[in-house]
Design a protein around this motif. Structure first.
Motif, PDB file in Angstrom:
ATOM      1  N   ALA A   1     -43.807   0.194  69.006  1.00  0.00           N
ATOM      2  CA  ALA A   1     -43.025   0.035  70.238  1.00  0.00           C
ATOM      3  C   ALA A   1     -41.529   0.054  69.944  1.00  0.00           C
ATOM      4  O   ALA A   1     -40.757   0.716  70.646  1.00  0.00           O
ATOM      5  N   ARG A   2     -41.098  -0.661  68.896  1.00  0.00           N
ATOM      6  CA  ARG A   2     -39.676  -0.669  68.527  1.00  0.00           C
ATOM      7  C   ARG A   2     -39.212   0.703  68.062  1.00  0.00           C
ATOM      8  O   ARG A   2     -38.154   1.185  68.454  1.00  0.00           O
ATOM      9  N   ALA A   3     -40.000   1.338  67.214  1.00  0.00           N
ATOM     10  CA  ALA A   3     -39.595   2.617  66.621  1.00  0.00           C
ATOM     11  C   ALA A   3     -39.566   3.735  67.654  1.00  0.00           C
ATOM     12  O   ALA A   3     -38.679   4.584  67.612  1.00  0.00           O
ATOM     13  N   THR A   4     -40.502   3.732  68.575  1.00  0.00           N
ATOM     14  CA  THR A   4     -40.566   4.815  69.552  1.00  0.00           C
ATOM     15  C   THR A   4     -39.686   4.564  70.766  1.00  0.00           C
ATOM     16  O   THR A   4     -39.422   5.490  71.532  1.00  0.00           O
ATOM     17  N   ALA A   5     -39.208   3.340  70.960  1.00  0.00           N
ATOM     18  CA  ALA A   5     -38.320   3.044  72.081  1.00  0.00           C
ATOM     19  C   ALA A   5     -36.974   3.747  71.923  1.00  0.00           C
ATOM     20  O   ALA A   5     -36.361   4.158  72.899  1.00  0.00           O
ATOM     21  N   ARG A   6     -36.511   3.884  70.695  1.00  0.00           N
ATOM     22  CA  ARG A   6     -35.197   4.474  70.435  1.00  0.00           C
ATOM     23  C   ARG A   6     -35.270   5.908  69.932  1.00  0.00           C
ATOM     24  O   ARG A   6     -34.277   6.611  69.937  1.00  0.00           O
ATOM     25  N   HIS A   7     -36.428   6.313  69.437  1.00  0.00           N
ATOM     26  CA  HIS A   7     -36.568   7.634  68.814  1.00  0.00           C
ATOM     27  C   HIS A   7     -37.900   8.233  69.239  1.00  0.00           C
ATOM     28  O   HIS A   7     -38.893   7.528  69.328  1.00  0.00           O
ATOM     29  N   ARG A   8     -37.916   9.514  69.459  1.00  0.00           N
ATOM     30  CA  ARG A   8     -39.165  10.200  69.823  1.00  0.00           C
ATOM     31  C   ARG A   8     -39.942  10.482  68.537  1.00  0.00           C
ATOM     32  O   ARG A   8     -39.766  11.523  67.921  1.00  0.00           O
ATOM     33  N   LEU A   9     -40.776   9.544  68.148  1.00  0.00           N
ATOM     34  CA  LEU A   9     -41.549   9.674  66.917  1.00  0.00           C
ATOM     35  C   LEU A   9     -43.038   9.758  67.258  1.00  0.00           C
ATOM     36  O   LEU A   9     -43.536   8.952  68.037  1.00  0.00           O
ATOM     37  N   PRO A  10     -43.745  10.701  66.660  1.00  0.00           N
ATOM     38  CA  PRO A  10     -45.176  10.836  66.942  1.00  0.00           C
ATOM     39  C   PRO A  10     -46.025   9.854  66.129  1.00  0.00           C
ATOM     40  O   PRO A  10     -46.758  10.234  65.222  1.00  0.00           O
ATOM     41  N   LEU A  11     -45.911   8.600  66.450  1.00  0.00           N
ATOM     42  CA  LEU A  11     -46.693   7.565  65.766  1.00  0.00           C
ATOM     43  C   LEU A  11     -47.937   7.267  66.602  1.00  0.00           C
ATOM     44  O   LEU A  11     -47.970   6.338  67.404  1.00  0.00           O
TER      45      LEU A  11
END
Length: 169
Positions: A49-59
């Motif tokens: 949630a933290r990582a994808t909130a600021r960056h469009r990452l395919p996690l």
């Protein structure tokens, strides 16, 4: 993309052989700040949630997403921060790697016993369907410290022993 003071929006081993010196030791910060086995799924979810909130990452918890994790760990390392400074980020990444093993390879999170803690330098790991115990948090630390191709998290998954076999369709 990720600076040394703000890795992924946070301020502020595989089966490791003895003596390799990877992971956090039993008297370090990890024991107090790393969730137990019951909390690792929530830790991975919060990290995503933290990582994808600021960056469009395919996690998306796929084995292919572990290439993104390799990239993220490399970026944090290249930012120049020491391991203590990025502890929470590394734990989040390790939780994510472990959760990929849980969701895609049939593993379960386990709290490690005293001997396993001494061996892995971690308090939590995953047990594969064949009974083997692996250390995704330590594997992330290895990637952070060494950063060589032999420490790739995607390769770790692809060569992992003990994965559950999927039934043929």
């Amino acid at each position: 993309m990720f600076g040394p003071l703000d890795p992924l929006g946070q301020r502020g081993p595989d089966q490791v052989s003895p003596g390799r010196g990877k992971g956090w030791g039993p008297m370090s910060r990890t024991d107090a700040h790393t969730p137990d086995a019951r909390g690792m799924r929530a830790c991975a979810t919060a990290f995503v949630a933290r990582a994808t909130a600021r960056h469009r990452l395919p996690l998306d918890y796929s084995p292919a997403s572990l290439r993104v994790v390799d990239f993220l760990v490399d970026g944090v390392r290249k930012g120049g921060a020491d391991r203590e400074h990025v502890h929470d980020t590394l734990v989040g990444l390790g939780a994510y790697v472990g959760e990929v093993l849980v969701r895609r390879a049939g593993a379960v999170w386990v709290d490690l016993d005293a001997d396993q803690r001494s061996w892995f330098g971690q308090s939590v790991g995953v047990r594969m369907p064949d009974g083997r115990v692996w250390n995704p948090l330590g594997k992330v630390v290895n990637r952070f410290e060494a950063g060589g191709p032999e420490d790739s998290l995607r390769t770790f998954y692809l060569t992992l022993h003990g994965r559950a076999r999927r039934a043929a369709a």
